[in-house]
Write an enzyme that holds these catalytic residues in place. Structure first.
Site, PDB file in Angstrom:
ATOM      1  N   ARG A   1     -11.986  -6.901 -17.345  1.00 48.49           N
ATOM      2  CA  ARG A   1     -12.476  -5.767 -16.529  1.00 48.49           C
ATOM      3  C   ARG A   1     -13.775  -6.216 -15.887  1.00 48.49           C
ATOM      4  O   ARG A   1     -14.724  -6.588 -16.577  1.00 48.49           O
ATOM      5  CB  ARG A   1     -12.701  -4.533 -17.407  1.00 48.49           C
ATOM      6  CG  ARG A   1     -13.535  -3.473 -16.709  1.00 48.49           C
ATOM      7  CD  ARG A   1     -13.581  -2.153 -17.442  1.00 48.49           C
ATOM      8  NE  ARG A   1     -12.341  -1.433 -17.276  1.00 48.49           N
ATOM      9  CZ  ARG A   1     -12.205  -0.122 -17.519  1.00 48.49           C
ATOM     10  NH1 ARG A   1     -13.227   0.584 -17.952  1.00 48.49           N
ATOM     11  NH2 ARG A   1     -11.047   0.472 -17.343  1.00 48.49           N
TER      12      ARG A   1
ATOM     13  N   HIS B   1      -6.713  -0.881 -10.211  1.00 51.07           N
ATOM     14  CA  HIS B   1      -6.605  -0.567 -11.651  1.00 51.07           C
ATOM     15  C   HIS B   1      -5.104  -0.525 -11.988  1.00 51.07           C
ATOM     16  O   HIS B   1      -4.541   0.533 -12.267  1.00 51.07           O
ATOM     17  CB  HIS B   1      -7.288   0.773 -11.932  1.00 51.07           C
ATOM     18  CG  HIS B   1      -7.622   1.010 -13.373  1.00 51.07           C
ATOM     19  ND1 HIS B   1      -7.325   0.105 -14.371  1.00 51.07           N
ATOM     20  CD2 HIS B   1      -8.222   2.071 -13.996  1.00 51.07           C
ATOM     21  CE1 HIS B   1      -7.733   0.600 -15.538  1.00 51.07           C
ATOM     22  NE2 HIS B   1      -8.271   1.773 -15.327  1.00 51.07           N
TER      23      HIS B   1
ATOM     24  N   GLN C   1      -3.625   1.108 -15.235  1.00 53.82           N
ATOM     25  CA  GLN C   1      -3.703   2.563 -15.224  1.00 53.82           C
ATOM     26  C   GLN C   1      -2.565   3.167 -14.396  1.00 53.82           C
ATOM     27  O   GLN C   1      -1.917   4.133 -14.816  1.00 53.82           O
ATOM     28  CB  GLN C   1      -5.054   3.011 -14.646  1.00 53.82           C
ATOM     29  CG  GLN C   1      -5.230   4.518 -14.617  1.00 53.82           C
ATOM     30  CD  GLN C   1      -5.358   5.120 -16.005  1.00 53.82           C
ATOM     31  OE1 GLN C   1      -6.206   4.721 -16.767  1.00 53.82           O
ATOM     32  NE2 GLN C   1      -4.504   6.090 -16.330  1.00 53.82           N
TER      33      GLN C   1
ATOM     34  N   ASP D   1      -9.939  11.457  -9.292  1.00 54.65           N
ATOM     35  CA  ASP D   1     -10.768  10.540 -10.077  1.00 54.65           C
ATOM     36  C   ASP D   1     -12.222  10.830  -9.711  1.00 54.65           C
ATOM     37  O   ASP D   1     -12.494  11.581  -8.754  1.00 54.65           O
ATOM     38  CB  ASP D   1     -10.381   9.084  -9.731  1.00 54.65           C
ATOM     39  CG  ASP D   1     -11.071   8.044 -10.608  1.00 54.65           C
ATOM     40  OD1 ASP D   1     -11.609   8.412 -11.679  1.00 54.65           O
ATOM     41  OD2 ASP D   1     -11.086   6.858 -10.214  1.00 54.65           O
TER      42      ASP D   1
ATOM     43  N   ARG E   1      -1.230   4.328 -21.604  1.00 50.03           N
ATOM     44  CA  ARG E   1      -1.914   3.047 -21.395  1.00 50.03           C
ATOM     45  C   ARG E   1      -1.510   2.061 -22.498  1.00 50.03           C
ATOM     46  O   ARG E   1      -1.238   0.897 -22.247  1.00 50.03           O
ATOM     47  CB  ARG E   1      -3.446   3.239 -21.433  1.00 50.03           C
ATOM     48  CG  ARG E   1      -4.049   3.982 -20.258  1.00 50.03           C
ATOM     49  CD  ARG E   1      -3.965   3.181 -18.976  1.00 50.03           C
ATOM     50  NE  ARG E   1      -4.634   1.900 -19.050  1.00 50.03           N
ATOM     51  CZ  ARG E   1      -5.943   1.696 -18.892  1.00 50.03           C
ATOM     52  NH1 ARG E   1      -6.737   2.703 -18.619  1.00 50.03           N
ATOM     53  NH2 ARG E   1      -6.461   0.470 -18.951  1.00 50.03           N
TER      54      ARG E   1
HETATM   55  N1  NVA Z   1     -12.641   4.745 -10.436  1.00 53.25           N
HETATM   56  C1  NVA Z   1     -13.169   4.700 -11.770  1.00 53.25           C
HETATM   57  C2  NVA Z   1     -12.057   4.519 -12.767  1.00 53.25           C
HETATM   58  C3  NVA Z   1     -12.518   4.506 -14.206  1.00 53.25           C
HETATM   59  C4  NVA Z   1     -11.411   4.269 -15.158  1.00 53.25           C
HETATM   60  C5  NVA Z   1     -14.173   3.567 -11.889  1.00 53.25           C
HETATM   61  O1  NVA Z   1     -13.918   2.478 -11.374  1.00 53.25           O
HETATM   62  O2  NVA Z   1     -15.238   3.783 -12.485  1.00 53.25           O
HETATM   63  N1   CP Z   2      -9.029   5.122 -17.530  1.00 56.37           N
HETATM   64  C1   CP Z   2      -9.764   4.108 -18.005  1.00 56.37           C
HETATM   65  O1   CP Z   2      -9.618   2.949 -17.624  1.00 56.37           O
HETATM   66  O2   CP Z   2     -10.659   4.502 -18.957  1.00 56.37           O
HETATM   67  P1   CP Z   2     -11.841   3.617 -19.582  1.00 56.37           P
HETATM   68  O3   CP Z   2     -12.844   3.378 -18.475  1.00 56.37           O
HETATM   69  O4   CP Z   2     -12.383   4.464 -20.694  1.00 56.37           O
HETATM   70  O5   CP Z   2     -11.279   2.331 -20.075  1.00 56.37           O
END
Ligand code: NVA
Ligand code: CP
Length: 303
Positions: free
Chosen positions: A103, A130, A133, A222, A290
């Site tokens: 990540r 992502h 997800q 989101d 997930r």
């Molecule tokens: N769009 C959000 C998703 C978090 C899972 C981010 O990148 O922070």
């Molecule tokens: N949805 C998701 O990726 O959650 P986290 O940021 O908690 O991993």
């Protein structure tokens, strides 16, 4: 050749359907307590340059359930945080581990990591995509609706990593997608153009959340400021006025619509407490999936 999971566009619909079939099998085995150590004796590195709750826990637990060893690596406490080149980290990780989940910020970072890695690399979120997800989201939609083909999916909010991945998914799976985004917050232009050239369904954008949500089968949102955009929070709160998923807005969708949110949610900003806690919300199934879908991805790539 080593196969990675960096973006949905690297996969055909048939390959993603096969991942869903394995997800279904592994979920059932887990529920019934049937052992499925498909990665017995292996090690999987989980590298985080951004915060996480769901991704970290679902990957750690998923690796364990597959009979393998998860290794949590935070960039802040590893040499990555001190500037060791990605290509050096990637080559060393591949000498110890059987797979890597990462990540991070730029999509080019996971791509560089994968280029130098002899073991499969999975994208656990970048600024652009992502994919794990959206695989969980699609699996949840299929569980609830039987299929995602022919559905109308609405996205309300920022044209962020989640929105970009939904755009790819709509082009691959052939469902209609309408995104409502304020001007200046549209999805990535390259992703948009890629999807438009290959989509058999309609992928459209509007500034009107009501237009996007009307008659939708699935309604998605989101956060307005993603990780790394914290300094823009106030500016974004202004720009996204009117883009909150309220009961009133969701009532324009089909009566049996599902509401999705990848979480974490900011109640009162992009979604109200009553929508996320309401009868149409599928966010807890979505979060659970997930685990199952990532196990299928790891088992397929790393076995
Ligand atoms: N769009 C959000 C998703 C978090 C899972 C981010 O990148 O922070
Ligand atoms: N949805 C998701 O990726 O959650 P986290 O940021 O908690 O991993």
């Amino acid at each position: 050749m080593t196969r990675h999971f960096l973006a949905l566009s690297q996969y055909t619909k048939g390959e993603l359907d096969a991942l869903f079939a394995l997800t279904r099998e592994l979920k059932e085995k887990q529920k019934k307590g049937i052992e499925h150590h498909l990665l017995k004796g292996k090690s999987v590195a989980l590298i985080f340059e951004k915060s996480s709750t769901r991704t970290r826990v679902s990957f750690e637990v998923g690796v364990y359930q597959l009979g393998a060893q998860p290794l949590f690596i935070s960039s802040g406490t590893s040499q990555m945080g001190r500037g060791e080149p990605i290509k050096d980290t990637a080559r060393c990780m591949a000498r110890y581990c059987d797979g890597v989940m990462i990540r991070t910020y730029g999509q080019e970072i996971v791509e560089e990591f994968a280029r130098y890695s002899d073991v499969p690399v999975i994208n656990g979120l970048t600024d652009l995509f992502h994919p794990c997800q959206i695989m969980a989201d699609l699996f949840t939609v299929i569980e609830h609706k039987g299929s995602c083909e022919g559905l109308k999916v609405a996205w309300v909010g920022d044209g962020n990593n989640m929105a970009n991945t939904w755009v790819e998914a709509a082009a691959i799976f052939g469902f209609d997608l309408t995104l409502a985004c304020p001007t200046g917050y549209e999805p990535n232009r390259h992703v948009w153009e890629w999807a438009q050239t290959r989509a058999t369904s309609t992928i459209t954008i509007t500034e009107d959340p009501e237009e996007a949500v009307r008659d939708a089968d699935v309604v998605n949102t989101d956060v307005w400021a993603s990780m790394g955009q914290e300094a823009e929070q106030q500016k974004r709160e202004q720009a996204f006025q009117g883009f909150c998923l309220t009961d009133e807005l969701v009532s324009l969708a089909r009566p049996d619509c599902m509401v999705l949110h990848c979480l974490p949610a900011h109640r009162g900003e992009e979604i109200t407490d009553s929508v996320i806690e309401g009868p149409r919300s599928a966010v807890w199934d979505e979060a659970e999936n997930r685990l199952h879908v990532q196990k299928a991805i790891m088992a397929t790539l790393m076995k």
